[in-house]
Design an enzyme around this catalytic site. Structure first.
Site, PDB file in Angstrom:
ATOM      1  N   GLY A  26      58.549  -3.499  10.378  1.00 55.65           N
ATOM      2  CA  GLY A  26      57.778  -4.631   9.869  1.00 55.65           C
ATOM      3  C   GLY A  26      58.390  -5.132   8.567  1.00 55.65           C
ATOM      4  NE  ARG A  65      60.852   4.797  27.388  1.00 59.20           N
ATOM      5  CZ  ARG A  65      61.041   4.815  28.696  1.00 59.20           C
ATOM      6  NH1 ARG A  65      61.900   5.662  29.235  1.00 59.20           N
ATOM      7  NH2 ARG A  65      60.397   3.985  29.494  1.00 59.20           N
ATOM      8  CG  ASP A 111      57.678   5.970   9.882  1.00 59.84           C
ATOM      9  OD1 ASP A 111      57.778   4.774  10.216  1.00 59.84           O
ATOM     10  OD2 ASP A 111      56.664   6.652  10.116  1.00 59.84           O
ATOM     11  CB  THR A 149      56.572   0.733   4.596  1.00 56.49           C
ATOM     12  OG1 THR A 149      55.228   0.498   4.998  1.00 56.49           O
ATOM     13  CG2 THR A 149      56.611   2.035   3.816  1.00 56.49           C
ATOM     14  CG  ASP A 209      52.080   0.605   5.918  1.00 59.93           C
ATOM     15  OD1 ASP A 209      51.393  -0.409   5.719  1.00 59.93           O
ATOM     16  OD2 ASP A 209      52.692   0.818   6.982  1.00 59.93           O
ATOM     17  CG  ASP A 219      53.398   4.985   5.563  1.00 57.28           C
ATOM     18  OD1 ASP A 219      54.490   4.498   5.196  1.00 57.28           O
ATOM     19  OD2 ASP A 219      52.950   4.848   6.705  1.00 57.28           O
ATOM     20  NE  ARG A 275      52.999   3.162   9.484  1.00 58.93           N
ATOM     21  CZ  ARG A 275      54.123   3.771   9.788  1.00 58.93           C
ATOM     22  NH1 ARG A 275      54.633   3.658  10.991  1.00 58.93           N
ATOM     23  NH2 ARG A 275      54.765   4.485   8.895  1.00 58.93           N
TER      24      ARG A 275
HETATM   25  O1  F6P Z   1      53.945  -0.809   8.590  1.00 55.48           O
HETATM   26  C1  F6P Z   1      53.635  -2.074   8.116  1.00 55.48           C
HETATM   27  C2  F6P Z   1      52.489  -2.670   8.882  1.00 55.48           C
HETATM   28  O2  F6P Z   1      52.196  -3.930   8.309  1.00 55.48           O
HETATM   29  C3  F6P Z   1      51.257  -1.809   8.967  1.00 55.48           C
HETATM   30  O3  F6P Z   1      50.486  -1.831   7.784  1.00 55.48           O
HETATM   31  C4  F6P Z   1      50.569  -2.412  10.162  1.00 55.48           C
HETATM   32  O4  F6P Z   1      49.749  -1.463  10.800  1.00 55.48           O
HETATM   33  C5  F6P Z   1      51.718  -2.791  11.065  1.00 55.48           C
HETATM   34  O5  F6P Z   1      52.852  -2.900  10.241  1.00 55.48           O
HETATM   35  C6  F6P Z   1      51.495  -4.091  11.803  1.00 55.48           C
HETATM   36  O6  F6P Z   1      52.551  -4.303  12.680  1.00 55.48           O
HETATM   37  P1  F6P Z   1      52.783  -5.678  13.462  1.00 55.48           P
HETATM   38  O7  F6P Z   1      53.510  -6.598  12.535  1.00 55.48           O
HETATM   39  O8  F6P Z   1      53.595  -5.280  14.638  1.00 55.48           O
HETATM   40  O9  F6P Z   1      51.429  -6.217  13.829  1.00 55.48           O
END
Ligand code: F6P
Length: 358
Positions: free
Chosen positions: A10, A77, A114, A136, A138, A140, A182
Site C-alpha cells: 500500500g 503465486r 512486511d 507503512t 500502520d 506495525d 491493520r
Molecule cells: O497497510 C496499509 C493499509 O492502508 C492498512 O492500514 C489497510 O488495512 C490496508 O493497507 C488497506 O489496503 P487496500 O489499499 O488494499 O485497501
C-alpha cells in the site's frame, strides 16, 4: 554501475521522498538508476524508467509514488495467462532473479511493508541482491522504531477528529471514527490521544460494550452530551471476531479489514439510545503530502539504503533505532509491532481519562 528501485504494498506519504533521496545519493556516486513500475510486477514485465535528476526533481512533498505500487501480487503465486487462456498461478521468483541479473542490476532497493520486504528476503535467498526500506502508515514493523507515513496518517486522522468534535457537540451524538492500521492500534492510539477521543478501541486491548457505555454515561452526568470513539480497523468485535471487508485470493496480504466502526455504532445506539454516526476514514489516511518529520525520515532512509546498496550489504533493510538509522536483516521485516497494553502511551491515555473499553 546500475541499480533499481521499486515501491510495493500500500502506498504512503513519503515514498517519493525516499525515491528522490536514494536516487540522488546513487547518482552522485555515478550509479545509473532505474525505477520499476508497480512493485515486483515491473521487474517481471521489465517495465521501468530511467531515474535521472530531472525525474526525481520536485518529489519531496508529493504523496503517493511516481513508480506505482501494488499490494496484490505475490511472485510465488503470480497470475499468468496460460496458452489455454486460463489464469494460472506460477512461481515467478526465478524469472525475477534472472531479470535482475540480465538487466545487470547490481542491487535493487525495495521500498515496502512486511509483504514486499519478506518477498525481498526470499528473493535474496534465491540469489537476488536487494536492500529494503520499511514503509507503512500502520507503523506495525518491530524492526524499526518508526515508519515514514505514519505521522502524516495520524495527523490526517487527528484533523478528522477535530471536525467530528464540533458536529458531535452540536447534535449531542456519539461519533465513531474507524481508522486504518491493520492488526495494530498505533494510528488509533496516537490520533485518539492527539484528538481528544473519549474511547479508543484497539486490537491489543479486548473491550466490552458495557465499559464503553459506562464512559459515555459518565460524560453525560458531567453535562457532556456527546462522545468521540476511535476504533482501529483490526479491533475484533466483542467475542473476538475480526470484521473483514474483503478477501483477496492469492495475495500476500489477503484480508482487507473494515466494518468494525459500524458494529460499534449499532451496539452504542442499542445500549445507550443515543444517536450515533460512523465515519470510515479509509484511504484519505494514505494520501497527500508527507509532514515534515516523514519527509526527513524518508530522506534519511533513502540515503541510508543507497549507502547500504553501494556497500554491498544485500539482505539488509534500513531502520530507525532511537535517533540513529541502522541496518537490520531483511528477515526481521515480518516481525510485527503492536501497542503494549501496559505501556507508557496507554498509561498516559488512561491518566487523562480515555477509556479503552476494558
Ligand atoms: O497497510 C496499509 C493499509 O492502508 C492498512 O492500514 C489497510 O488495512 C490496508 O493497507 C488497506 O489496503 P487496500 O489499499 O488494499 O485497501
Amino acid at each position: 554501475m546500475r541499480m533499481g528501485i521499486l515501491t510495493g504494498g500500500g502506498d504512503c506519504p513519503g515514498l517519493n521522498a525516499v525515491i528522490r533521496a536514494a536516487t540522488k545519493t546513487l547518482l552522485s556516486k555515478g550509479v545509473e538508476v532505474w525505477g520499476f513500475k508497480d512493485g515486483y510486477r515491473g521487474i517481471y514485465l521489465r517495465d521501468c524508467q530511467l531515474l535521472d535528476r530531472a525525474a526525481v526533481s520536485g518529489l519531496l512533498h508529493r504523496g503517493g509514488t511516481i513508480l506505482g505500487s501494488n499490494n496484490r501480487d505475490n511472485p510465488f503465486r503470480f497470475p499468468v495467462r496460460a496458452a489455454s487462456g486460463e489464469i494460472e498461478y506460477r512461481d515467478i521468483s526465478a524469472i525475477l532473479v534472472e531479470s535482475m541479473n540480465s538487466l545487470q542490476l547490481q542491487c535493487l532497493i525495495a521500498i515496502g511493508g512486511d509483504g514486499t520486504l519478506s518477498i525481498a528476503n526470499e528473493l535474496c535467498s534465491r540469489g537476488a541482491a536487494i536492500v529494503g526500506v520499511p514503509k507503512t502508515i500502520d507503523n506495525d514493523l518491530a524492526a524499526t522504531d518508526q515508519t515514514f507515513g505514519f505521522v502524516t496518517a495520524v495527523h490526517t486522522a487527528t484533523e478528522a477528529l477535530d471536525k467530528l468534535h464540533t458536529t458531535a457537540e452540536s447534535h449531542h451524538r456519539v461519533m465513531i471514527l474507524e481508522v486504518m492500521g491493520r492488526y495494530a492500534g498505533w494510528i488509533a492510539l496516537w490520533c485518539g490521544m492527539a484528538g481528544g477521543a473519549d474511547v479508543i478501541l484497539i486490537p491489543e486491548i479486548p473491550w466490552q460494550i458495557d465499559r464503553v457505555v459506562e464512559k459515555i454515561r459518565g460524560r453525560q452526568l458531567e453535562g457532556k452530551l456527546f462522545s468521540i470513539i476511535v476504533v482501529a480497523e483490526g479491533t475484533p468485535a466483542p467475542g473476538g471476531k475480526r470484521v473483514v471487508r474483503e478477501q483477496i485470493a492469492n495475495s500476500g496480504d489477503p484480508l482487507r479489514l473494515g466494518g468494525i466502526g459500524e458494529v460499534v455504532r449499532e451496539l452504542v445506539e442499542q445500549e445507550t439510545g443515543m444517536e450515533s454516526r460512523v465515519t470510515v476514514l479509509g484511504h484519505i489516511q494514505r494520501g497527500g503530502s508527507p509532514l515534515t518529520t516523514d519527509r526527513i525520515l524518508a530522506t534519511r532512509f533513502g540515503v541510508a539504503a543507497a549507502e547500504l546498496a553501494m556497500e554491498g550489504r544485500y539482505g539488509y533493510m534500513v531502520a530507525l533505532k532511537g535517533t540513529q538509522i541502522t541496518a537490520v536483516p531483511l528477515k526481521d521485516a515480518t516481525k510485527p509491532s503492536n501497542v503494549h497494553p501496559d505501556g507508557q502511551l496507554v498509561h498516559a491515555a488512561r491518566a487523562v481519562g480515555i477509556s479503552f473499553g476494558d
